[in-house]
Design a protein around this motif. Structure first.
Motif, PDB file in Angstrom:
ATOM      1  N   ALA A 211       0.832  -1.208   0.000  1.00 29.74           N
ATOM      2  CA  ALA A 211       0.000   0.000   0.000  1.00 29.74           C
ATOM      3  C   ALA A 211       0.863   1.252   0.000  1.00 29.74           C
ATOM      4  CB  ALA A 211      -0.934  -0.002   1.211  1.00 29.74           C
ATOM      5  N   VAL A 212       1.940   1.233   0.772  1.00 29.46           N
ATOM      6  CA  VAL A 212       2.840   2.391   0.797  1.00 29.46           C
ATOM      7  C   VAL A 212       3.557   2.527  -0.540  1.00 29.46           C
ATOM      8  CG1 VAL A 212       4.853   3.417   1.902  1.00 29.46           C
ATOM      9  CG2 VAL A 212       3.127   2.281   3.297  1.00 29.46           C
TER      10      VAL A 212
ATOM     11  N   ARG B  21       7.086   8.016 -10.494  1.00 33.42           N
ATOM     12  CA  ARG B  21       6.695   7.093 -11.555  1.00 33.42           C
ATOM     13  C   ARG B  21       7.847   6.193 -12.002  1.00 33.42           C
ATOM     14  NH1 ARG B  21       1.162   6.747 -12.276  1.00 33.42           N
ATOM     15  NH2 ARG B  21       0.221   8.827 -12.217  1.00 33.42           N
ATOM     16  N   GLY B  22       7.524   4.918 -12.214  1.00 33.69           N
ATOM     17  CA  GLY B  22       8.460   3.992 -12.828  1.00 33.69           C
ATOM     18  C   GLY B  22       9.651   3.603 -11.984  1.00 33.69           C
ATOM     19  N   LYS B  23       9.587   3.832 -10.674  1.00 33.91           N
ATOM     20  CA  LYS B  23      10.722   3.540  -9.801  1.00 33.91           C
ATOM     21  C   LYS B  23      10.297   2.638  -8.638  1.00 33.91           C
ATOM     22  CE  LYS B  23      13.675   5.587 -12.230  1.00 33.91           C
ATOM     23  NZ  LYS B  23      14.678   4.753 -12.927  1.00 33.91           N
TER      24      LYS B  23
ATOM     25  N   SER C 231      10.575   0.541  -3.130  1.00 28.45           N
ATOM     26  CA  SER C 231      10.544  -0.639  -2.265  1.00 28.45           C
ATOM     27  C   SER C 231      11.786  -0.709  -1.383  1.00 28.45           C
ATOM     28  CB  SER C 231      10.432  -1.914  -3.106  1.00 28.45           C
ATOM     29  OG  SER C 231       9.209  -1.946  -3.818  1.00 28.45           O
ATOM     30  N   GLN C 232      12.934  -0.404  -1.958  1.00 32.61           N
ATOM     31  CA  GLN C 232      14.159  -0.426  -1.175  1.00 32.61           C
ATOM     32  C   GLN C 232      14.159   0.663  -0.115  1.00 32.61           C
ATOM     33  OE1 GLN C 232      17.197  -0.201  -4.188  1.00 32.61           O
ATOM     34  NE2 GLN C 232      17.147  -2.402  -4.588  1.00 32.61           N
ATOM     35  N   ALA C 233      13.632   1.840  -0.451  1.00 28.80           N
ATOM     36  CA  ALA C 233      13.548   2.920   0.534  1.00 28.80           C
ATOM     37  C   ALA C 233      12.641   2.528   1.694  1.00 28.80           C
ATOM     38  CB  ALA C 233      13.035   4.201  -0.128  1.00 28.80           C
TER      39      ALA C 233
ATOM     40  N   VAL D   9      12.962  -7.770   6.545  1.00 22.98           N
ATOM     41  CA  VAL D   9      11.873  -6.952   6.001  1.00 22.98           C
ATOM     42  C   VAL D   9      11.483  -7.450   4.615  1.00 22.98           C
ATOM     43  CG1 VAL D   9      11.210  -4.631   5.270  1.00 22.98           C
ATOM     44  CG2 VAL D   9      12.541  -4.938   7.358  1.00 22.98           C
ATOM     45  N   GLN D  10      12.477  -7.806   3.810  1.00 18.55           N
ATOM     46  CA  GLN D  10      12.196  -8.316   2.467  1.00 18.55           C
ATOM     47  C   GLN D  10      11.325  -9.568   2.544  1.00 18.55           C
ATOM     48  OE1 GLN D  10      13.508  -6.940  -0.478  1.00 18.55           O
ATOM     49  NE2 GLN D  10      12.338  -8.382  -1.682  1.00 18.55           N
ATOM     50  N   ALA D  11      11.628 -10.452   3.480  1.00 15.45           N
ATOM     51  CA  ALA D  11      10.832 -11.670   3.635  1.00 15.45           C
ATOM     52  C   ALA D  11       9.416 -11.342   4.079  1.00 15.45           C
ATOM     53  CB  ALA D  11      11.506 -12.595   4.644  1.00 15.45           C
TER      54      ALA D  11
END
Length: 325
Positions: A19-20, A29-31, A36-38, A265-267
């Motif tokens: 959602a975030v 846009r397009g990033k 996601s990494q941020a 966090v990725q998991a």
């Protein structure tokens, strides 16, 4: 926000994470990968260094992330004449009350955007060291705690541009991740132009989480299970960087901790209650590359920290069987 470790709890984590990302994507846009990494960095309890040429939306990404989690956000434009007290705050004597009063600097916010951080002097850059590590500022021997969550997003132009000062190694190590935004593709750039005409701005974003939600997600991510052999994989990767011939300094144990936290966090963002090696591999370069110091000879050949991380990933065997899940 979820407070448990069952399947529904991890599904809620993944839904909140997405959602975030989607909300920030309305103006950035397009990033998706960079966003996601941020967000991964925020939910890992770390700090983020955004590095790229001017005009790619680094500051907008930080502001959009703050707006999406209903967080207070202060922006500091770093310049050569900026003083440490301009960031941390200053103690002022008030004659009427015959007392000294501390006036908070812009670092007292949930999200602090240190814009073009490498345009300030090393002395001013170092003003962030204590607060990034300990979440507090010491002025005149008195400690002042900053709000939680606390997230520094520093933007940086490439170090070969005019008027920049390289960040000290000790400060680079304080950033959990370094992310490069990159140029948008044609479709994304067309969407940016449409947004500009329609008036969609960062200020128009509505929050999808609160700061309490963020703290709950940070705590939940810390509960993601890490098998012993996956922990060993992280340690072996970091150890491998310390013996590569093109490096004069490998990653420290702080790098191991950062990589493991980010992998958790990725998991969780994938709806899983455990870390797999692919989580570690996906985040190894953003977490480790900026902590590595390349030898002068290798640097002349164009050798980078990202290439060193790729060599370490190729050299270290990947665990195939997860134990202790």
């Amino acid at each position: 926000m979820p407070e448990r470790q069952d399947d529904a709890g991890w599904g809620d984590f993944a839904a909140a994470f997405q959602a975030v990302v989607d909300n920030v994507g309305l103006v950035i846009r397009g990033k998706t990968d960079a966003v996601s990494q941020a967000l991964t960095c925020l939910l890992s309890g770390g700090h983020l260094l955004l590095e790229d040429v001017p005009g790619l939306g680094k500051t907008s990404l930080a502001r959009a992330l703050a707006a999406s989690v209903e967080a207070s956000c202060h922006r500091v434009q770093f310049t050569p004449d900026l003083l440490p007290s301009d960031i941390t705050g200053v103690t002022v004597y008030h004659q009427g009350s015959d007392a000294f009063t501390f006036h908070e600097g812009p670092v007292f916010a949930h999200v602090v955007v240190a814009d073009e951080v490498n345009r300030a002097s090393p002395k001013t850059q170092s003003a962030l060291l204590e607060v990034m590590e300990e979440n507090r500022v010491t002025v005149d021997a008195v400690s002042h705690w900053v709000p939680r969550p606390f997230f520094v997003v520093a933007t940086q132009n490439p170090v070969d541009m005019d008027g920049t000062y390289p960040l000290p190694e000790a400060q680079l190590d304080r950033f959990l991740m370094r992310v490069r935004v990159g140029y948008p593709d044609r479709a994304a750039e067309l969407a940016i132009l449409r947004d500009r005409r329609s008036g969609l701005r960062v200020e128009d974003l509505q929050p999808v989480l609160t700061t309490d939600d963020v703290l709950a997600l940070v705590a939940l991510a810390a509960q993601v299970h890490v098998a012993d052999n996956v922990s060993g994989y992280v340690v072996d990767l970091v150890t491998a960087t310390r013996s590569l011939p093109g490096l004069r300094l490998g990653a420290s144990p702080r790098g191991s901790i950062a990589l493991l936290r980010a992998a958790q966090v990725q998991a969780a963002a994938a709806g899983r209650a455990f870390v797999i090696p692919e989580d570690v591999q996906r985040l190894a370069a953003p977490v480790l590359a900026h902590r590595l110091l390349v030898t002068p000879d290798a640097e002349l050949r164009g050798y980078t920290g990202e290439q060193a991380v790729a060599e370490a990933l190729a050299a270290v065997p990947v665990p195939r069987t997860l134990t202790g899940v």
